[in-house]
Enzyme design. Sequence first.
Site, short mmCIF file in Angstrom:
data_model
loop_
_atom_site.label_atom_id
_atom_site.label_comp_id
_atom_site.label_asym_id
_atom_site.label_seq_id
_atom_site.Cartn_x
_atom_site.Cartn_y
_atom_site.Cartn_z
N TYR A 287 1.77 1.59 -5.76
CA TYR A 287 0.59 0.84 -5.31
C TYR A 287 -0.39 0.61 -6.46
O TYR A 287 -1.40 1.33 -6.57
CB TYR A 287 -0.13 1.60 -4.20
CG TYR A 287 0.73 2.01 -3.03
CD1 TYR A 287 1.24 1.07 -2.15
CD2 TYR A 287 1.02 3.35 -2.79
CE1 TYR A 287 2.03 1.45 -1.05
CE2 TYR A 287 1.80 3.74 -1.70
CZ TYR A 287 2.30 2.79 -0.85
OH TYR A 287 3.06 3.17 0.23
N TRP B 43 -6.50 -0.59 -2.61
CA TRP B 43 -6.32 -0.70 -1.15
C TRP B 43 -7.60 -0.23 -0.47
O TRP B 43 -8.23 0.74 -0.89
CB TRP B 43 -5.16 0.18 -0.69
CG TRP B 43 -3.87 -0.56 -0.53
CD1 TRP B 43 -3.36 -1.05 0.63
CD2 TRP B 43 -2.91 -0.90 -1.54
NE1 TRP B 43 -2.16 -1.68 0.40
CE2 TRP B 43 -1.85 -1.60 -0.92
CE3 TRP B 43 -2.83 -0.69 -2.92
CZ2 TRP B 43 -0.75 -2.09 -1.61
CZ3 TRP B 43 -1.75 -1.16 -3.61
CH2 TRP B 43 -0.71 -1.86 -2.96
N SER B 44 -7.92 -0.93 0.62
CA SER B 44 -9.22 -0.72 1.26
C SER B 44 -9.43 0.69 1.80
O SER B 44 -10.40 1.37 1.43
CB SER B 44 -9.38 -1.74 2.38
OG SER B 44 -10.46 -1.43 3.19
N TRP B 45 -8.56 1.17 2.70
CA TRP B 45 -8.88 2.49 3.28
C TRP B 45 -8.53 3.61 2.30
O TRP B 45 -9.15 4.67 2.32
CB TRP B 45 -8.37 2.68 4.70
CG TRP B 45 -6.93 2.96 5.00
CD1 TRP B 45 -5.84 2.44 4.39
CD2 TRP B 45 -6.44 3.82 6.05
NE1 TRP B 45 -4.71 2.90 5.00
CE2 TRP B 45 -5.04 3.74 6.02
CE3 TRP B 45 -7.03 4.62 7.01
CZ2 TRP B 45 -4.22 4.45 6.90
CZ3 TRP B 45 -6.23 5.33 7.91
CH2 TRP B 45 -4.84 5.24 7.85
N ASP C 224 2.14 1.51 8.88
CA ASP C 224 3.04 0.35 8.94
C ASP C 224 4.23 0.44 9.89
O ASP C 224 4.40 -0.41 10.74
CB ASP C 224 3.59 0.05 7.54
CG ASP C 224 2.49 -0.09 6.50
OD1 ASP C 224 1.30 0.10 6.83
OD2 ASP C 224 2.82 -0.38 5.33
N TYR D 227 8.33 7.50 6.31
CA TYR D 227 6.98 6.93 6.26
C TYR D 227 6.13 7.37 7.46
O TYR D 227 5.82 8.55 7.58
CB TYR D 227 7.14 5.41 6.17
CG TYR D 227 6.08 4.66 5.39
CD1 TYR D 227 5.48 5.19 4.25
CD2 TYR D 227 5.71 3.37 5.79
CE1 TYR D 227 4.53 4.45 3.56
CE2 TYR D 227 4.76 2.63 5.10
CZ TYR D 227 4.17 3.18 3.97
OH TYR D 227 3.23 2.46 3.30
N TRP D 228 5.80 6.49 8.39
CA TRP D 228 4.93 6.87 9.51
C TRP D 228 5.71 7.24 10.77
O TRP D 228 5.15 7.34 11.85
CB TRP D 228 3.95 5.74 9.82
CG TRP D 228 2.90 5.61 8.75
CD1 TRP D 228 2.93 4.77 7.67
CD2 TRP D 228 1.67 6.35 8.63
NE1 TRP D 228 1.80 4.94 6.89
CE2 TRP D 228 1.01 5.90 7.46
CE3 TRP D 228 1.06 7.34 9.39
CZ2 TRP D 228 -0.22 6.42 7.04
CZ3 TRP D 228 -0.17 7.86 8.98
CH2 TRP D 228 -0.79 7.39 7.81
N GLU E 99 2.50 11.27 -1.21
CA GLU E 99 1.93 10.36 -0.22
C GLU E 99 2.09 10.96 1.19
O GLU E 99 1.18 10.93 2.00
CB GLU E 99 2.68 9.02 -0.33
CG GLU E 99 2.08 7.89 0.45
CD GLU E 99 2.91 6.61 0.29
OE1 GLU E 99 3.99 6.64 -0.34
OE2 GLU E 99 2.48 5.57 0.83
N GLN F 191 -0.41 10.44 -5.43
CA GLN F 191 -1.12 9.51 -4.55
C GLN F 191 -2.62 9.86 -4.59
O GLN F 191 -3.01 11.00 -4.31
CB GLN F 191 -0.56 9.65 -3.13
CG GLN F 191 -1.10 8.66 -2.13
CD GLN F 191 -0.39 7.31 -2.17
OE1 GLN F 191 0.64 7.15 -2.83
NE2 GLN F 191 -0.94 6.33 -1.50
C1 DGY Z 1 2.70 -1.17 1.66
O1 DGY Z 1 2.96 -2.02 0.80
O2 DGY Z 1 3.45 -0.26 1.99
C2 DGY Z 1 1.38 -1.21 2.28
O3 DGY Z 1 1.24 -0.29 3.30
C3 DGY Z 1 1.00 -2.59 2.75
O4 DGY Z 1 -0.35 -2.65 2.59
#
Ligand code: DGY
Length: 464
Positions: free
Chosen positions: A41, A45-47, A190, A383-384, A427, A442
Amino acid sequence: MQVKILPRSVLVGHERLAVRAQEVLRHNDMGGWTRAAPELYPHQWSWDSAFIAIGLAHLNTRRAARELESLFEHQWKTGKVPHIVFNPEAQPGSYFPGPDHWACAAASPEAPPAPPYTSCLCQPPVHAIAALRIWEVAERNGGEEAGAARAFLREIYPGLLLWHRYLLTYRDPEGSGLITIFHPWESGTDNSPRWDTPLAAVEVSDLAPYPRYDLQHVANPSQRPTDADYDRYLWLVKLIKKAGCNERSIYRTHPFLVKDVLFSAILVAANEALLTIAGLVGAQAEDRTLIADWIKRGRRGLGRCRNPELGLCLDHDLRAGRALRVHTVAGLVPLVAGGLRPWHLAILLEALRSSSFIGYPGLGRPLPPSTSPNDPGFDPRSYWRGPLWPVIDWLLWWALERAGENQLAERLRESSLEQIAEEGFAEYFEPFTGEPLGSKEQSWTAAVALDWLASGPRRKMLAA
Ligand code: DGY
């Protein structure tokens, strides 16, 4: 970034962890803003930036304030804070979809001047919480720092108000108190099973081939969303761009419109922070009444999403007109929104402690998996869909402290710090083995670790 040595009270027993966390943030520091991570990344990124500001506050309150200011310099005229501000110097081919993919968003009459380009999505509004945290730390430090933090609050307040107003108008035309997202990326979670059903209903047609640069930066592609997920993500981006990034058009035509309870609960908590800020900067009475109404509206909306059988709060698919029945940590978020009646607080605490979350047999640590292992969509490495996320643990810890549930809060804080001390600033983490997953180094993991280190009971005893 000028790094200062953390106060002695913060460091007791955790010197190495604090120093390592500072190093991560210093390494990812791009001057006035911080990369979410060095490889996966490379943009702002906003948050992520909001959580990063919370951590930076313990190193340098002015630099922390700058993190939010630099993000808000790219606020859209509608008030939207974009989910990504693209770094023009990032290596081409390092992230997809990058600035070229989003360049057309700059043609919107509401877009900020470009370059740098921004996306036209948004992410959960942790920013007011971060701004208040910066002020709290600066006040404790006193002197010029406290004065500078007050000036910062005065400067950022109108942007924060506009941002929340955007969410409660453009993203809640129904006046429900719940925020509509147009894309799973807006949720920040996501590939959570929360989005499986509404995403499955999205029909993808002519999509040009695209690269998956993200897969180069993780040890195994199974840790990231699948290609089928990505096809839908990119298809939704295409539709949003086709609608000229215009919320009203998107609302009329878009196949993915979901009321997101995590986003909405964070907004309630952020509105509480904003109300305090409004008081500190001497904002007009109408503002304060408006913000107080937003808080009530948000809590009422979340109350309507409660599923009594699961004891959880559920997202709502506007297109299909039904609640999304999944068992994820997002179901606990009325805790974050606060203001709960004792019976409701008790139900949520029971759910958190239950075998759906931290009481599930065999977990490495008593920390809640992002998706309950009892949910059919659970995957401990993806991931999530199951891994532990320190930022979610931070939100729950913060909420529990505010609710006076100090013992449970302390358990989350200590377990999370142990996890990070042992496995590094990943992360996310596999919930049974603690294996670090996703991106390494991260920024927001380092940031919440710093805030936890500065917030332990020992520090409070010394401060008392
Ligand atoms: C990503 O690229 O995984 C991000 O979550 C999208 O903003």
